[in-house]
Write a protein that holds these residues in place. Structure first.
Motif, short mmCIF file in Angstrom:
data_model
loop_
_atom_site.label_atom_id
_atom_site.label_comp_id
_atom_site.label_asym_id
_atom_site.label_seq_id
_atom_site.Cartn_x
_atom_site.Cartn_y
_atom_site.Cartn_z
N MET A 189 1.09 -1.12 -0.12
CA MET A 189 -0.29 -0.20 -0.01
C MET A 189 0.67 1.20 0.48
N VAL A 190 0.36 2.15 -0.87
CA VAL A 190 1.05 3.84 -0.67
C VAL A 190 -0.40 4.86 -0.27
N SER A 191 0.08 5.43 1.25
CA SER A 191 -0.44 6.98 1.10
C SER A 191 0.07 7.88 0.25
N PHE A 192 -1.26 9.02 -0.48
CA PHE A 192 -0.57 9.65 -1.60
C PHE A 192 -0.52 10.95 -0.96
N PRO A 193 0.00 12.20 -1.09
CA PRO A 193 0.01 13.51 -0.42
C PRO A 193 -1.07 13.42 -0.37
N HIS A 194 -1.47 14.43 0.80
CA HIS A 194 -1.35 14.88 1.69
C HIS A 194 -1.50 14.46 3.22
N VAL A 246 7.36 8.76 -10.51
CA VAL A 246 8.70 9.35 -10.24
C VAL A 246 9.19 9.76 -8.84
N ILE A 247 10.13 9.18 -8.44
CA ILE A 247 10.30 9.89 -6.91
C ILE A 247 11.83 10.30 -7.33
N ASN A 248 12.20 11.55 -6.18
CA ASN A 248 13.57 11.81 -6.04
C ASN A 248 14.21 11.71 -4.94
N GLN A 249 13.83 11.17 -3.45
CA GLN A 249 14.10 10.99 -3.05
C GLN A 249 13.35 9.67 -1.63
N VAL A 250 13.90 8.56 -1.35
CA VAL A 250 13.43 7.45 -0.35
C VAL A 250 14.09 8.11 0.69
N PHE A 251 13.05 7.32 1.79
CA PHE A 251 13.61 7.36 2.91
C PHE A 251 13.93 6.29 4.03
N LEU A 252 13.98 5.75 4.42
CA LEU A 252 14.56 4.67 5.54
C LEU A 252 14.61 5.12 6.84
N GLY A 253 13.40 5.13 7.92
CA GLY A 253 13.94 5.21 8.68
C GLY A 253 12.66 5.89 9.72
N ASP A 281 11.51 22.13 -3.45
CA ASP A 281 9.36 22.74 -4.48
C ASP A 281 9.51 21.76 -5.25
N GLY A 282 8.06 20.98 -5.28
CA GLY A 282 7.38 19.53 -6.82
C GLY A 282 8.13 18.37 -6.11
N GLU A 283 9.16 18.10 -5.61
CA GLU A 283 10.43 16.75 -5.77
C GLU A 283 9.08 16.05 -5.06
N LYS A 284 8.72 14.94 -4.61
CA LYS A 284 8.35 13.80 -4.01
C LYS A 284 9.55 13.06 -3.67
N SER A 285 8.66 12.44 -1.96
CA SER A 285 9.82 11.53 -1.38
C SER A 285 8.69 10.73 -1.57
N LEU A 286 9.63 8.74 -1.42
CA LEU A 286 8.88 7.82 -0.53
C LEU A 286 9.14 7.16 0.21
N THR A 287 9.03 7.43 1.46
CA THR A 287 9.32 7.04 3.42
C THR A 287 8.58 6.21 3.29
N THR A 288 9.64 5.62 4.49
CA THR A 288 8.94 4.64 5.41
C THR A 288 8.13 6.01 6.96
N GLY A 299 9.79 19.69 5.91
CA GLY A 299 10.42 21.20 6.38
C GLY A 299 9.67 21.39 4.41
N ASN A 300 8.88 21.59 3.62
CA ASN A 300 8.89 22.28 2.22
C ASN A 300 6.84 21.91 2.05
N PRO A 301 6.36 23.30 2.40
CA PRO A 301 5.24 22.95 2.35
C PRO A 301 4.95 22.25 1.01
N LYS A 302 5.71 22.62 0.20
CA LYS A 302 5.84 22.26 -1.90
C LYS A 302 6.15 21.00 -2.17
N GLY A 303 7.03 20.43 -1.28
CA GLY A 303 7.11 18.68 -1.41
C GLY A 303 5.74 17.97 -1.03
#
Ligand code: SF4
Lengths: 469, 166
Positions: A268-273, A288-295, A370-377, A387-391
């Motif tokens: 499953m994936v939760s979409f913004p916001h 398309v994802i710009n940054q992933v974060f495991l943590g 701005d405009g970047e997409k992060s996929l995170t845990t 930290g960026n309302p435009k992310g």
């Protein structure tokens, strides 16, 4: 009439029979604040001239959200908490020791406890069958001083989980699915109780992931019975004697019963916001994802690193994607080091931050453009969270994060079934080394945590003496 | 006690991240400065437009998310008289009472942005003078009325030295 887990724990703490809906004043066993909420708690106690804590040995102050400090104001907030620990004998979990919810459960929480924390994900402790709930700074401050606070004993929703998780589908997918199902306010003011064969068969680490996100459905607590798995975990963490079985009565009264068969569950994936904006991986794949974060306190334990390491081992991350990995605690850091997972992730192209909240709350490291997409845990994806309302923030399991890091777009981790089930993978490599890591990490945490109390005793009058240390 | 002011209307699911964004974490020990950013991620102009006595009007699940008490505190510091919403997240609701900010559960669909409101806390009534409608709000639990009437939780403990909720 039988009792839910929440009712049982409150009965014990209030010393009489209580039922859902009642307002009670109950004793508190463990309390926590962190560097974002603690300074306000300290100022409230100063205002009240309450300097003595009811249980300094089980009151823990965490420096984790901005760790190491990213600005002078936050460094000074850290110092406020350090000084408060010196003055009161409260336990200090220093910068680098890890996230409050990870560490508190590694060291302090036992089945049947009541834990209050000035952080909403305090509900993580429900996995150890403790009634754990988040409150504001003032509530927790007064709880720390008086050793008690008021509660409304919550009604409970029973979440009965059956079936077997398909390969590539995890506890994180289950909890995202549930929140999508009932909504971000679906369990407001209620306790969730997770039970059924799929929960009974679940590792302690996965249980923490489930309980952690109870608050994302608005719940006050996310409770799981204390069983053999709980016992083994406590034994591993050196407090097996604190274990006792706790479960709801068969005839307990639930406000609602929700049944989920995980055999049919998909990643499953939760979409913004919002967290309840969930889609299946088929609907999400290809973004398309710009940054992933495991943590984060949701998914930063050994098991999570194990899953990611299995999937990415020997591969290179997609060009143009950034991969940030952050262990939840010093204990986890030692474990993943000894298991060789840092090496695997480094070769894959990940970068590391020290144990703590990392990019989760937008205080430092990992702010998206701005405009970047992060996929995170992470556990929440509200606008501006990183930290960026435009992310834009997408939430998923560690496995989905790993698959996405390989492909550069949101990808289905079930493709990596072979890697996930491979027996030859050196998971939990060397039990001797792991045992050593456990002992070392526990010692270093204990040392920092009890340093003040040991050096100074719980109530020190001579502040000049403190400075000389 | 009656409160008068203008409605600032927001949507559903206004989180504590909208109200007190994490990127201003370093201002948490400087509340007047933090208050300049109140609700910034929901409406960038709110902090400069709000006047003492005005109302924040939300949809469902207002205040979801983190436990940061700074969120209701800076709404109060901005001069807001009360927050009205269809429903509130639990921790925010409790925090608001603790800091002495009235939080009222009512059918906010009928209130529009900019409406002139009059709120009678005792009578449990909201008058929308622009629309000429009257709304009632759900009374607070008794425990919370006690804390609110004492002026918040710190004042409650100062006054009684302990919880005195019966
Ligand atoms: S990891 Fe994120 S959600 Fe967890 S305590 Fe830290 S900031 Fe909060």
């Amino acid at each position: 009439m039988g009792k839910t887990i929440a009712e049982k724990i409150f009965c014990e703490h209030v010393g009489r029979d209580v039922k859902a809906g009642e307002i009670v004043v109950a004793d508190i066993d463990v309390s926590l604040v962190q560097d974002g909420t603690g300074p306000l708690a300290v100022r409230q106690l100063e205002k009240l001239e309450l300097e003595k804590l009811a249980k300094p040995e089980r009151t823990v102050l965490f420096l984790d959200h901005s760790a190491p400090a990213s600005r002078k104001e936050l460094a000074n907030d850290h110092d406020t908490l350090r000084n408060f620990a010196k003055k009161t004998g409260a336990q200090l979990s220093e910068v680098g020791m890890g996230i409050c919810h990870t560490v508190i459960n590694e060291i302090y929480v036992n089945p049947g406890d009541i834990l209050i924390g000035a952080d909403s994900h305090t509900c993580t402790g429900g996995a150890l069958c403790a009634f754990s709930t988040g409150m504001g700074s003032t509530d927790v401050a007064i709880g720390m001083a008086l050793g008690k606070t008021w509660f409304r004993v919550p009604e409970t929703f029973k979440v009965f989980v059956t079936g077997e998780f398909p390969v590539g589908v995890f506890a994180k997918d289950l909890i995202l699915h549930l929140i999508g199902l009932i909504g971000a306010d679906g369990a407001t003011y209620k306790a969730l109780e997770f039970c059924g064969p799929a929960i009974e068969n679940m590792s302690m680490e996965s249980r923490f992931t489930i309980s952690n996100m109870a608050v994302e459905a608005g719940a006050k607590a996310g409770l799981i019975a204390s069983d053999e798995t709980t016992k083994k975990y406590l034994e591993k963490m050196g407090r097996g004697s604190k274990w006792r079985p706790i479960a709801a009565d068969d005839d307990a009264e639930y406000e609602r019963v929700i049944e989920i068969d995980v055999s049919y569950l998909k990643p499953m994936v939760s979409f913004p916001h919002t967290v309840d904006n969930t889609r299946t991986i088929e609907e999400a794949a290809g973004v398309v994802i710009n940054q992933v974060f495991l943590g984060t306190c949701t998914n930063s334990r050994l098991e999570d690193w194990d899953v990611v390491s299995r999937i990415v081992k020997g591969k290179r991350k997609a060009p143009g994607i950034r991969f940030i990995a952050v262990p939840g605690s010093k204990y986890v850091e030692k474990q993943v080091m000894d298991a060789g997972y840092y090496q695997i992730l480094a070769e894959f192209g990940a970068m590391f931050l020290p144990p703590g909240c990392g990019p989760c709350v937008g205080v430092h490291g990992g702010v998206p453009a701005d405009g970047e997409k992060s996929l995170t845990t992470m556990n929440r994806n509200f606008r501006g969270r990183m930290g960026n309302p435009k992310g834009e923030i997408y939430l998923a399991s560690p496995a989905t994060v790993a698959a996405t890091a390989i492909e550069g777009v949101i990808a289905d981790p079930r493709k990596y079934a072979r890697e996930l089930t491979s027996k030859s993978f050196p998971t939990i490599v060397n039990t001797e080394a792991l045992k050593r890591a456990t002992v070392m990490a526990m010692e270093s945490i204990e040392k920092v945590a009890t340093e003040t109390a040991r050096k100074l005793g719980p109530r020190v009058k001579e502040t000049s003496e403190i400075k000389s240390h | 006690m009656a409160l008068y002011g203008k409605a600032f209307k927001f949507g559903d699911d206004i989180s504590t991240d909208h109200i007190a964004p994490g990127r201003y974490f370093h201002l948490r020990s400087n509340l007047p400065e933090l208050a300049k950013h109140v609700l910034e991620d929901a409406d960038e102009t709110f902090a400069t437009r709000v006047k003492p006595g005005d109302f924040v009007v939300g949809g469902k699940n207002f205040g979801l998310g983190s436990s940061r008490e700074h969120a209701p505190t800076i709404i109060k510091l901005a001069g807001v008289g009360a927050v009205l919403a269809k429903s509130f997240a639990r921790i925010f609701f409790r925090n608001a009472i603790n800091v002495g900010l009235p939080v009222l559960i009512c059918d906010t669909d009928r209130i529009c942005d900019g409406d002139e409101l009059e709120v009678d806390l005792e009578a449990g009534l909201i008058k929308d003078k622009t629309n000429d409608i009257e709304l009632s709000f759900t009374p607070l639990p008794k425990t919370m009325v006690t804390i609110l009437e004492d002026g918040g939780l710190v004042a409650h403990i100062q006054k009684h030295g302990d919880f005195k909720l019966d």
